[in-house]
Design a protein around this motif. Structure first.
Motif, PDB file in Angstrom:
ATOM      1  N   LEU A   1       0.808  -1.222  -0.107  1.00  0.00           N
ATOM      2  CA  LEU A   1       0.164   0.001  -0.096  1.00  0.00           C
ATOM      3  C   LEU A   1       0.721   1.335   0.053  1.00  0.00           C
ATOM      4  CD1 LEU A   1      -2.998  -0.996   2.573  1.00  0.00           C
ATOM      5  CD2 LEU A   1      -3.040  -0.979   0.153  1.00  0.00           C
ATOM      6  N   THR A   2       2.078   1.371   0.667  1.00  0.00           N
ATOM      7  CA  THR A   2       2.754   2.466   0.741  1.00  0.00           C
ATOM      8  C   THR A   2       3.695   2.655  -0.701  1.00  0.00           C
ATOM      9  OG1 THR A   2       3.504   1.924   3.077  1.00  0.00           O
ATOM     10  CG2 THR A   2       5.098   3.410   1.668  1.00  0.00           C
ATOM     11  N   VAL A   3       3.983   1.520  -1.313  1.00  0.00           N
ATOM     12  CA  VAL A   3       4.401   1.837  -2.633  1.00  0.00           C
ATOM     13  C   VAL A   3       3.457   2.256  -3.675  1.00  0.00           C
ATOM     14  CG1 VAL A   3       5.487   0.474  -4.423  1.00  0.00           C
ATOM     15  CG2 VAL A   3       6.317  -0.164  -2.292  1.00  0.00           C
ATOM     16  N   VAL A   4       2.202   1.665  -3.481  1.00  0.00           N
ATOM     17  CA  VAL A   4       1.159   2.208  -4.538  1.00  0.00           C
ATOM     18  C   VAL A   4       0.653   3.561  -4.068  1.00  0.00           C
ATOM     19  CG1 VAL A   4      -1.352   1.812  -5.078  1.00  0.00           C
ATOM     20  CG2 VAL A   4      -0.038  -0.095  -4.769  1.00  0.00           C
ATOM     21  N   ALA A   5       0.791   4.037  -2.755  1.00  0.00           N
ATOM     22  CA  ALA A   5       0.507   5.497  -2.508  1.00  0.00           C
ATOM     23  C   ALA A   5       1.566   6.380  -3.009  1.00  0.00           C
ATOM     24  CB  ALA A   5       0.064   5.577  -0.998  1.00  0.00           C
ATOM     25  N   LEU A   6       2.837   6.062  -3.117  1.00  0.00           N
ATOM     26  CA  LEU A   6       3.850   6.695  -3.319  1.00  0.00           C
ATOM     27  C   LEU A   6       3.868   7.164  -4.970  1.00  0.00           C
ATOM     28  CD1 LEU A   6       6.673   5.555  -0.992  1.00  0.00           C
ATOM     29  CD2 LEU A   6       5.661   7.855  -1.128  1.00  0.00           C
ATOM     30  N   LEU A   7       3.562   5.877  -5.684  1.00  0.00           N
ATOM     31  CA  LEU A   7       3.583   5.874  -6.911  1.00  0.00           C
ATOM     32  C   LEU A   7       2.389   6.122  -7.838  1.00  0.00           C
ATOM     33  CD1 LEU A   7       5.813   2.850  -7.486  1.00  0.00           C
ATOM     34  CD2 LEU A   7       6.831   5.187  -7.386  1.00  0.00           C
TER      35      LEU A   7
ATOM     36  N   LEU B   1      15.855  11.718 -16.180  1.00  0.00           N
ATOM     37  CA  LEU B   1      14.287  11.026 -16.641  1.00  0.00           C
ATOM     38  C   LEU B   1      13.381  11.572 -15.291  1.00  0.00           C
ATOM     39  CD1 LEU B   1      14.966   7.440 -17.944  1.00  0.00           C
ATOM     40  CD2 LEU B   1      14.509   9.573 -19.107  1.00  0.00           C
ATOM     41  N   PRO B   2      12.242  12.030 -15.488  1.00  0.00           N
ATOM     42  CA  PRO B   2      11.279  12.295 -14.627  1.00  0.00           C
ATOM     43  C   PRO B   2      10.785  11.135 -13.817  1.00  0.00           C
ATOM     44  CG  PRO B   2      10.263  12.492 -16.627  1.00  0.00           C
ATOM     45  CD  PRO B   2      11.776  12.099 -17.061  1.00  0.00           C
ATOM     46  N   ASN B   3      10.611  11.298 -12.792  1.00  0.00           N
ATOM     47  CA  ASN B   3       9.890  10.421 -11.422  1.00  0.00           C
ATOM     48  C   ASN B   3      10.956   9.130 -11.733  1.00  0.00           C
ATOM     49  OD1 ASN B   3       7.102  11.440 -13.197  1.00  0.00           O
ATOM     50  ND2 ASN B   3       7.375  11.792 -11.087  1.00  0.00           N
ATOM     51  N   PRO B   4      12.160   9.321 -11.389  1.00  0.00           N
ATOM     52  CA  PRO B   4      13.042   8.141 -11.442  1.00  0.00           C
ATOM     53  C   PRO B   4      12.716   7.019 -10.310  1.00  0.00           C
ATOM     54  CG  PRO B   4      14.095  10.026 -10.015  1.00  0.00           C
ATOM     55  CD  PRO B   4      12.712  10.524 -10.820  1.00  0.00           C
ATOM     56  N   MET B   5      11.998   7.266  -9.254  1.00  0.00           N
ATOM     57  CA  MET B   5      11.506   6.299  -8.440  1.00  0.00           C
ATOM     58  C   MET B   5      10.357   5.358  -8.886  1.00  0.00           C
ATOM     59  SD  MET B   5       9.657   6.496  -4.472  1.00  0.00           S
ATOM     60  CE  MET B   5      11.085   7.485  -3.703  1.00  0.00           C
ATOM     61  N   LEU B   6       9.392   5.669  -9.905  1.00  0.00           N
ATOM     62  CA  LEU B   6       8.551   4.926 -10.515  1.00  0.00           C
ATOM     63  C   LEU B   6       9.268   4.057 -11.439  1.00  0.00           C
ATOM     64  CD1 LEU B   6       5.604   4.640 -11.514  1.00  0.00           C
ATOM     65  CD2 LEU B   6       5.718   6.050 -12.990  1.00  0.00           C
ATOM     66  N   TRP B   7      10.359   4.298 -12.175  1.00  0.00           N
ATOM     67  CA  TRP B   7      10.885   3.397 -13.013  1.00  0.00           C
ATOM     68  C   TRP B   7      11.709   2.265 -12.338  1.00  0.00           C
ATOM     69  CZ3 TRP B   7       7.500   4.958 -16.104  1.00  0.00           C
ATOM     70  CH2 TRP B   7       7.320   6.135 -16.397  1.00  0.00           C
TER      71      TRP B   7
ATOM     72  N   LEU C   1       9.571  -0.148 -11.159  1.00  0.00           N
ATOM     73  CA  LEU C   1       8.787  -1.018 -12.400  1.00  0.00           C
ATOM     74  C   LEU C   1       9.864  -1.943 -12.637  1.00  0.00           C
ATOM     75  CD1 LEU C   1       6.618  -1.386 -14.211  1.00  0.00           C
ATOM     76  CD2 LEU C   1       7.619   0.332 -15.919  1.00  0.00           C
ATOM     77  N   ALA C   2      11.185  -1.441 -12.734  1.00  0.00           N
ATOM     78  CA  ALA C   2      12.311  -2.350 -13.057  1.00  0.00           C
ATOM     79  C   ALA C   2      12.480  -3.313 -11.937  1.00  0.00           C
ATOM     80  CB  ALA C   2      13.642  -1.682 -12.770  1.00  0.00           C
ATOM     81  N   ALA C   3      12.021  -3.436 -10.949  1.00  0.00           N
ATOM     82  CA  ALA C   3      12.309  -4.436  -9.723  1.00  0.00           C
ATOM     83  C   ALA C   3      11.498  -5.340  -9.929  1.00  0.00           C
ATOM     84  CB  ALA C   3      12.366  -3.646  -8.309  1.00  0.00           C
ATOM     85  N   VAL C   4      10.025  -4.885 -10.309  1.00  0.00           N
ATOM     86  CA  VAL C   4       8.816  -5.826 -10.517  1.00  0.00           C
ATOM     87  C   VAL C   4       8.822  -6.606 -11.794  1.00  0.00           C
ATOM     88  CG1 VAL C   4       6.317  -5.850 -10.646  1.00  0.00           C
ATOM     89  CG2 VAL C   4       7.544  -4.333  -9.040  1.00  0.00           C
ATOM     90  N   LEU C   5       9.506  -5.810 -12.822  1.00  0.00           N
ATOM     91  CA  LEU C   5       9.076  -6.664 -14.045  1.00  0.00           C
ATOM     92  C   LEU C   5      10.483  -7.688 -14.157  1.00  0.00           C
ATOM     93  CD1 LEU C   5       8.483  -3.576 -16.525  1.00  0.00           C
ATOM     94  CD2 LEU C   5       7.144  -5.640 -15.924  1.00  0.00           C
ATOM     95  N   ASN C   6      11.521  -7.452 -13.309  1.00  0.00           N
ATOM     96  CA  ASN C   6      12.812  -8.296 -13.355  1.00  0.00           C
ATOM     97  C   ASN C   6      12.192  -9.788 -12.968  1.00  0.00           C
ATOM     98  OD1 ASN C   6      15.412  -8.511 -14.283  1.00  0.00           O
ATOM     99  ND2 ASN C   6      16.025  -8.799 -12.438  1.00  0.00           N
TER     100      ASN C   6
END
Length: 371
Positions: A100-106, A252-258, A261-266
């Motif tokens: 929930l924290t990750v979803v709220a931040l992103l 790149l904008p919003n670096p935490m989002l990418w 996303l990289a951690a999940v997609l890997n």
């Protein structure tokens, strides 16, 4: 000397008998064909049932995979004196809090980029005009051929708007909520009753040897899955942090989002890397004036994942955990077709479980090669 010669002669005769092809009678051949056919039909029936029951099977399989990731934490809490049920509750609540924290931040940057999808597409189309011009030429040829043959040219795309927006939203949310509840329930109950589930499930087997073999298979599957996903989780977290720094350094904008996303997609071999490279490239096209600048972050990311996939992860997991890349690719393709994105995530643990089962049921004695 005569006794030694007789022993050597007998050994050569036995070796020749072992290497000689086994001749089967026609009845034995037909029996073998019938057994193979029956096994194949049973496997097809199981796969068909899994496809038809995907709304139930996918949350349960996903819960089993996630449980194997969390079980070491629960066992450590038990060693520290916390009972099983409170330990499961603590771990489950912690997992939900992190998600929930990750979803709220992103949620805000993700909503921002989704809202600008149309603008992003128009900008990318303008920057990649040199690639789209040949495609437009082919489209004109296809349209001309369609007019000559009397078939529609294919340019008439019809978009039907739903007249019942509320009903559409409910129809989309209801399966997701139902499967989410099923996933959470299966996860909690499996982590609580893991030992009893294994003990009760082997009681259907006919004898003690078969039950011991089944217990060994279960333990080996859980251990391999835990080691694989535990190691992979640590590697993916590090990769996400590095990708966040890469996106920040590249501008790149919003670096935490990418990074997230990289951690999940890997977790999805091959496919996840391709998707992430495409995302970084598209965001780079949107953020930078030239294509060369947009290629910097994707190329560096390819280098990072190459080092991670070929050196870091194999070194941490060891040779025993290394899977055939072609088998992994086929498994991901098949289970993605069966169950969608979740199928791609659980493809590797399913493949690993299958390999472990076959190793126990059909142990292979590797002969010593002559020097």
């Amino acid at each position: 000397m005569a006794i030694t010669a007789d022993i050597k002669s007998e050994s050569r005769k036995r070796l020749a008998d072992d290497e000689a092809p086994v001749e089967r009678t026609p009845a034995e051949t037909w029996q073998l064909i019938a057994n193979v056919s029956t096994t194949g039909l049973f496997a097809l029936a199981i796969l068909a049932a899994l496809y038809l029951m995907r709304d139930v099977a996918v949350p349960v399989i996903l819960a089993w995979v996630v449980a194997n990731i969390l079980l070491p934490v629960i066992k450590r809490l038990e060693k520290n004196g916390i009972p099983r049920i409170p330990a499961v509750a603590i771990v489950t609540l912690a997992m939900m809090a992190v998600l929930l924290t990750v979803v709220a931040l992103l949620s805000l940057p993700l909503t921002y980029w989704l809202g600008r999808a149309t603008e992003l597409g128009a900008l990318i189309k303008g920057k990649l005009q040199s690639i789209t011009e040949p495609l437009d030429f082919l489209k004109q040829i296809t349209s001309a051929i369609g007019q000559a043959t009397g078939e529609p040219g294919g340019s008439g795309l019809h978009v039907e708007e739903s007249t019942n927006i509320v009903g559409g939203i409910i129809s989309l949310l209801t399966p997701a909520v139902t499967q989410g509840i099923l996933f959470l329930g299966a996860l909690i109950f499996y982590m609580i009753y893991q030992a009893k589930i294994k003990e009760r499930s082997v009681l259907i087997l006919p004898n003690r040897d078969a039950r011991l073999t089944a217990l060994k298979i279960f333990s080996d599957i859980e251990r391999n899955t835990t080691v694989y996903f535990g190691t992979f989780t640590v590697v993916n977290i590090c990769l996400g942090l590095v990708t966040t720094l890469l996106a920040y350094a590249a501008g790149l904008p919003n670096p935490m989002l990418w990074g997230v996303l990289a951690a999940v997609l890997n977790y999805i071999p091959y496919i996840g890397v391709v998707i992430m490279v495409a995302v970084l490239f598209l965001i780079g096209l949107f953020s930078f004036p030239t294509t060369g600048e947009a290629l910097i972050a994707p190329l560096v990311y390819i280098g990072l994942t190459t080092v991670e996939g070929h050196f870091i992860t194999p070194a941490l997991m060891g040779r025993r955990m290394t899977l055939n890349p072609f088998a992994v690719f086929l498994a991901i393709g098949f289970w993605t077709w069966m169950w969608g994105p979740i199928g791609a995530f659980v493809a590797v643990p399913i493949l690993m479980s299958t390999i472990v089962t076959f190793r126990h049921l059909f142990p292979r004695d590797d002969p010593e090669l002559p020097g």
